[in-house]
Design an enzyme around this catalytic site. Structure first.
Site, short mmCIF file in Angstrom:
data_model
loop_
_atom_site.label_atom_id
_atom_site.label_comp_id
_atom_site.label_asym_id
_atom_site.label_seq_id
_atom_site.Cartn_x
_atom_site.Cartn_y
_atom_site.Cartn_z
N CYS A 331 -52.78 46.43 32.35
CA CYS A 331 -51.47 46.61 31.74
C CYS A 331 -51.54 47.62 30.58
O CYS A 331 -51.75 48.80 30.79
CB CYS A 331 -50.88 45.28 31.30
SG CYS A 331 -49.09 45.31 31.07
N HIS A 427 -51.31 41.28 36.09
CA HIS A 427 -51.87 40.17 35.34
C HIS A 427 -52.30 39.09 36.32
O HIS A 427 -51.58 38.78 37.27
CB HIS A 427 -50.84 39.61 34.36
CG HIS A 427 -50.47 40.55 33.26
ND1 HIS A 427 -51.36 40.93 32.27
CD2 HIS A 427 -49.32 41.20 32.99
CE1 HIS A 427 -50.77 41.76 31.45
NE2 HIS A 427 -49.52 41.95 31.86
#
Length: 489
Positions: A331, A427
């Protein structure tokens, strides 16, 4: 309506774990249970099936209840972007940014959202177990409170106070809470739990009776140290300050701790691998010579990238890469590895464009709608299952070498031409054992841990069994029936 609220004598007394354990214990008894936290502050969040985000702990508590997480389980989420500002998430969606100095006025009206979510949640189940935030003893924050007694009194939910004996001073912490809070708030507290006890509980009998005598509250049990809690996802950043146990491991993976680090629970599956030593590198410490470096997510990527440079970690990361060792960015960490990051709308601060670490041939623009999606697919020949939660779009030649592909066939992530540097927006990328094994195989070590979800589920069952033995659950269930019936006394 049946509901019960756990508040603490302070932060990190174990409320989140106890709520999760109680949720599983009562679910195992056949009850339909839901977790609820009126207000949370954390940069570790999860994406819900209804397209919003909530605190990571409430997602874990939903797993404990064996239900899908919902935005109603955590209607107000504050995600710190700096020392004095936080992003405000209401019922899963961004509502703006608040400065700390404006929080009191900014939360005006949020109690309506909180109570609306609570009523909707409680209408669909047998029991709601509520988690407070911080401590009701923080009386300087009482005016306008929606996280502790402000909610408990508005919703008329009985409270159990949790004290942490491991940190010491638990008698003063519980009795002192009674002494400093408003009498009307104290009337909402019906008892206490002592948490994190090591050794023979009989040694605390005198202290337990002293708390009952001095507070006027009854005790509902002494909970032993819950070793299985280490297998639950991390939410509070305080865990980053605790050094990992020194063990002889086959490989070492390092992750630098930036001020706005987010979703560091992505690293939990690595931390629990028997063959892996996970080193969280604190500020002021160089990144050591390790087998792999992981850059975790960030709530404010550009400021955290500046911090990486100020610490000299950019030099360490490039040296690591020159030694032919892999780097993985997740991310915000993925965005940092690129050529540039642009913030034309000033989402993270003043509008700007900054150079990235230059290890991936990609550029990121922080603009547009925030991506909040559950995703699955395959990478490196193995399945993955997780979620995306980020601002910005990343493009560039390296995306032609994706880390993997989503279930719809679209490419995900990017890889450097030499194959050593990878970036992904997923994630939970390492949660499935097969996917984690593919990454660890590159380091010459075999993964032996289970799917992280199975590990979490087993830990919740073990914690529930312990609570059945050491806590008067029947009395807590009876107390929960007082919710919404203040006239019962």
């Amino acid at each position: 309506m049946r509901a019960l609220m756990l508040q603490g004598t302070g932060s990190d007394v174990g409320k989140s774990v106890l709520v999760a354990g109680l949720c599983r214990a009562f679910a195992n008894r056949g009850l339909s249970v839901r977790p609820f936290k009126p207000q949370n502050m954390s940069n570790n969040a999860a994406v819900t099936a209804d397209g919003g985000e909530i605190g990571r702990a409430q997602a874990t508590q939903a797993i404990a209840c064996r239900v899908a997480p919902s935005v109603d389980m955590n209607p107000v989420l504050l995600k710190p972007q700096g020392d004095r500002t936080s992003q405000l998430i209401v019922r899963g969606q961004v509502r703006g940014t608040l400065a700390a100095a404006r929080w009191r006025e900014g939360r005006d009206g949020l109690l309506v959202d909180v109570l609306d979510s609570f009523e909707r949640l409680s209408a669909g189940c047998d029991l709601v177990i509520v988690e407070g935030a911080g401590s009701p003893a923080e009386i300087n924050l009482r005016a306008g409170d929606i996280a502790n007694m402000g909610f408990a009194r508005a919703a008329d939910v009985p409270v159990i106070l949790v004290g942490d004996i491991d940190r010491g001073g638990v008698i003063a912490a519980v009795v002192g809470t009674r002494a400093v809070i408003d009498p009307a708030d104290a009337a909402m507290i019906h008892g206490f739990l002592i948490n994190k006890f090591r050794g023979d509980p009989a040694l605390f009998d005198d202290g337990y009776r002293a708390i009952e005598a001095r507070s006027g509250w009854r005790g509902y049990g002494v909970v032993p140290w819950l070793a299985d809690a280490v297998r639950l996802p991390s939410e509070d950043a305080v865990i980053l300050e605790r050094p990992a146990a020194n063990a002889n491991r086959q490989v070492t993976i390092a992750c630098p701790i930036t001020p706005r680090i987010a979703n560091f629970d992505d690293l939990d599956p690595l931390r629990l691998e028997p063959g892996v030593a996970l080193v969280m590198v604190p500020p002021g410490t160089p990144i050591p010579d390790v087998d792999m470096i992981v850059l975790a997510g960030s709530k404010a990527t550009i400021p955290d990238l500046a911090f990486v440079r100020a610490q000299g970690w950019d030099i360490d990361i490039r040296a690591h890469h020159r030694r032919g060792k892999p780097v993985l960015g997740l991310c915000g960490g993925y965005q940092m590895l690129g050529r540039s990051i642009a913030d034309p709308d000033g989402i993270e601060g003043p509008a700007c464009r900054v150079e990235g670490l230059g290890l991936l041939d990609v550029d990121t623009v922080l603009a547009g709608r925030k991506t909040l999606d559950r995703v699955s697919g395959r990478a490196q020949g193995a399945a993955f299952d997780g979620y995306e939660m980020h601002m910005g779009v990343t493009t560039g030649p390296a995306t032609a070498r994706p880390v993997g592909h989503r279930a719809d066939g679209s490419a995900e992530g990017a890889t450097s031409a030499d194959g050593l540097v990878s970036g992904s927006y997923v994630h939970g990328l390492l949660a499935l054992a097969e996917q984690r094994a593919a990454w660890l195989a590159r380091l010459g070590v075999a993964a032996s841990g289970p799917d992280h979800g199975a590990s979490i589920d087993a830990a919740l069952d073990a914690i529930a069994v312990t609570l059945e033995r050491h806590v008067d659950l029947d009395a807590l269930l009876a107390l929960s029936e007082r919710a919404g019936h203040r006239d019962r006394g």
